[in-house]
Design a protein around this motif. Structure first.
Motif, mmCIF file in Angstrom:
data_model
loop_
_atom_site.group_PDB
_atom_site.id
_atom_site.type_symbol
_atom_site.label_atom_id
_atom_site.label_comp_id
_atom_site.label_asym_id
_atom_site.label_seq_id
_atom_site.Cartn_x
_atom_site.Cartn_y
_atom_site.Cartn_z
ATOM 1 N N ARG A 44 21.961 21.430 7.148
ATOM 2 C CA ARG A 44 21.134 20.396 7.773
ATOM 3 C C ARG A 44 19.651 20.767 7.730
ATOM 4 O O ARG A 44 18.876 20.327 8.562
ATOM 5 N N ASP A 92 16.388 13.843 18.750
ATOM 6 C CA ASP A 92 17.723 13.693 18.182
ATOM 7 C C ASP A 92 18.243 15.017 17.619
ATOM 8 O O ASP A 92 19.419 15.359 17.805
ATOM 9 N N ILE A 93 17.367 15.775 16.952
ATOM 10 C CA ILE A 93 17.761 17.096 16.441
ATOM 11 C C ILE A 93 18.019 18.049 17.605
ATOM 12 O O ILE A 93 19.018 18.784 17.626
ATOM 13 N N TYR A 94 17.120 18.025 18.584
ATOM 14 C CA TYR A 94 17.259 18.890 19.758
ATOM 15 C C TYR A 94 18.610 18.655 20.435
ATOM 16 O O TYR A 94 19.354 19.599 20.727
ATOM 17 N N PHE A 134 27.245 19.243 15.145
ATOM 18 C CA PHE A 134 26.226 19.637 14.181
ATOM 19 C C PHE A 134 26.178 18.680 12.991
ATOM 20 O O PHE A 134 25.115 18.432 12.433
ATOM 21 N N PRO A 145 17.075 22.147 12.196
ATOM 22 C CA PRO A 145 18.267 22.396 13.012
ATOM 23 C C PRO A 145 18.712 23.862 12.999
ATOM 24 O O PRO A 145 19.142 24.381 14.035
ATOM 25 N N ALA A 171 21.414 17.203 19.318
ATOM 26 C CA ALA A 171 22.580 17.534 18.499
ATOM 27 C C ALA A 171 22.813 19.044 18.475
ATOM 28 O O ALA A 171 23.963 19.511 18.578
ATOM 29 N N CYS A 172 21.750 19.831 18.355
ATOM 30 C CA CYS A 172 21.887 21.288 18.313
ATOM 31 C C CYS A 172 22.271 21.846 19.679
ATOM 32 O O CYS A 172 23.067 22.788 19.775
ATOM 33 N N SER A 181 26.456 15.610 13.130
ATOM 34 C CA SER A 181 25.704 14.429 13.554
ATOM 35 C C SER A 181 24.196 14.662 13.546
ATOM 36 O O SER A 181 23.419 13.721 13.721
ATOM 37 N N CYS A 182 23.783 15.902 13.343
ATOM 38 C CA CYS A 182 22.365 16.247 13.386
ATOM 39 C C CYS A 182 21.655 15.766 12.123
ATOM 40 O O CYS A 182 22.163 15.946 11.016
#
Length: 470
Positions: free
Chosen positions: A85, A212-214, A238, A89, A216-217, A240-241
């Motif tokens: 990713r 969104d990244i924050y 992950f 991420p 998901a991680c 979905s990130c």
């Protein structure tokens, strides 16, 4: 304290056939005795730091662990990305892990596949950047370029700020004329992809600019699974990130980006021409690795591999020999090697992904010969290592010990085999192989049957966590 975070992903296309999908360039020994990953760790020796944290994918986990083990150094875990990713991420995973125990170290983000000729200059730049990072700045290292280079992105510096400069802007890869203007101005640096910042500071900026990244991680880290050296995160979360680089996600948006110049003989070895550039050459400009003999040869790069390679009257070539492939290219065209890899993948050729010699956590095997209903391998088992307890539905195996001692489980029997002794494993019989000795076990395995694929393995016990498809 500084926590080095080493990014060890890679697809293995630009230095094919030396690098492959399952053995990309960061695990190669391109000069000297150490691999690129090992050199990345070794050059940290002059910087006070915590044991390194490594980020790689599932397929490379045992190679990475073994190369760290060979150095005899401790590590802070090997993170396994369930899917690639990009860097934003991956660094977020490391940052979340770093702050779990209430600490807030400086993350020194490095790539495992860079060449740095002047280690002292590298260390000096990191130490100069430390004060900036402690004050809350997000530091990137800008390489002082010595020529117009179109393969790299650039960083334009702004006003002077302590030991660095405020980042004015990040610039995409330019054309040659623009690159010449950048270098002449003195205001631009090559973008190295190396960073230094507080773990908490990175996470706070990521949360602002890419929530969104924050999220998901953060969710992926809530379901960790520690397996020997390895740290796995929740795969679904992950996956979905979003796929995003740290440059786009954070560094181009934050108001606290600072660039610290680094003049250390840096290269990302983006192809064979770059490898020739950073290698030690003879008086004719040649770089020879292996058993090479030449006449009237100039400015040529040769990797001989396991064969004698000879050249007569050639100039500006790249010649690479491995056990299962040979590459001949003009040095000026060598960047197009990845197109060959693309053809191999389209044809579903194994050479795109695998070397003939394949590394496993217990050692390695070399596929010496194969035919319609047989395959011959030379197997090396490290002292104290054991292959999984397993069986095969479609193949029988003959094992002949060449050197060392083998402890063999063959059905309901346990036997010891030494040099020149052998055993036969029928189809469907549960078996295992172990090296109880203090030297490498070498044996020849002859497989025969209707299907010889590596996926014809049913594992019952495995000390490396590979039962149930792992």
């Amino acid at each position: 304290m500084i926590l080095p975070v080493i990014m060890a992903g890679g697809s293995g296309t630009r230095l094919w056939p030396l690098s492959r999908g399952n053995f990309p360039k960061q695990f190669l020994t391109l000069s000297g005795k150490a691999t690129m990953l090992q050199n990345t760790i070794n050059r940290l020796a002059g910087i006070p730091h915590e044991p390194v944290m490594l980020i790689c994918n599932e397929e490379h986990r045992f190679i990475a662990a073994e190369q760290i083990r060979q150095l005899g150094v401790k590590h802070n875990g090997i993170f396994l990305e369930p899917v690639g990713r990009n860097t934003a991420p991956a660094i977020a995973l490391a940052a979340f892990k770093a702050v779990e125990s209430g600490q807030d170290p400086l993350l020194l983000v490095l790539a495992a596949d860079h060449v740095i000729e002047d280690v002292s200059a590298f260390q000096d730049s990191v130490i100069r950047a430390k004060e900036l990072a402690l004050s809350g700045k997000l530091v990137t290292f800008g390489i002082v370029g010595n020529k117009a280079e179109t393969a790299y992105g650039y960083i334009k510096r702004g006003q002077l700020y302590q030991h660095g400069y405020v980042v004015d802007s990040f610039v995409e890869k330019p054309d040659f004329i623009t690159a010449e203007a950048y270098i002449a101005s003195g205001d631009y640096y090559w973008n190295s992809g190396m960073f230094l910042f507080k773990a908490s500071r990175y996470l706070s900026e990521l949360k602002v600019y890419r929530p969104d990244i924050y999220s998901a991680c953060e969710l992926a880290m809530k379901c960790q699974n520690n397996d020997i050296d390895f740290v796995r995160v929740d795969k679904t979360a992950f996956e979905s990130c979003p796929d995003e680089s740290i440059d786009y996600a954070v560094m181009e948006r934050t108001t606290d980006a600072v660039v610290v110049p680094m003049d250390a003989g840096w290269s990302d070895v983006g192809g064979f021409a770059a490898l020739w550039d950073v290698s030690v050459k003879d008086t004719d400009g040649n770089v020879f690795n292996g058993d090479v003999k030449s006449v009237n040869t100039k400015n040529t790069l040769v990797f001989g591999g396991n064969k004698l390679v000879t050249t007569v009257g050639v100039e500006g070539l790249v010649i690479v020999n491995t056990k299962d492939a040979v590459l001949v290219a003009h040095k000026d065209q060598s960047q197009h090697v990845k197109a060959i890899v693309g053809q191999l993948k389209s044809d579903q050729r194994s050479e795109a992904t695998f070397h003939r010699e394949v590394y496993r956590p217990w050692g390695k095997y070399d596929s010496i010969d194969n035919g319609e209903r047989f395959q011959v391998k030379r197997i090396t088992v490290k002292p104290g290592a054991k292959l999984s307890v397993q069986m095969h539905h479609h193949r029988a195996e003959h094992w002949i010990v060449v050197s060392g001692t083998a402890k063999v489980t063959n059905g309901d029997k346990d036997i010891l085999l030494t040099e020149n002794q052998s055993t036969y494993i029928p189809v469907g019989v549960i078996h295992a192989l172990e090296n109880p000795g203090k030297v490498d076990l070498e044996l020849i395995e002859v497989q025969s049957g209707s299907y010889l694929g590596e996926d014809d393995i049913v594992r019952f016990e495995d000390r490396y966590g590979r039962v149930e498809g792992k």
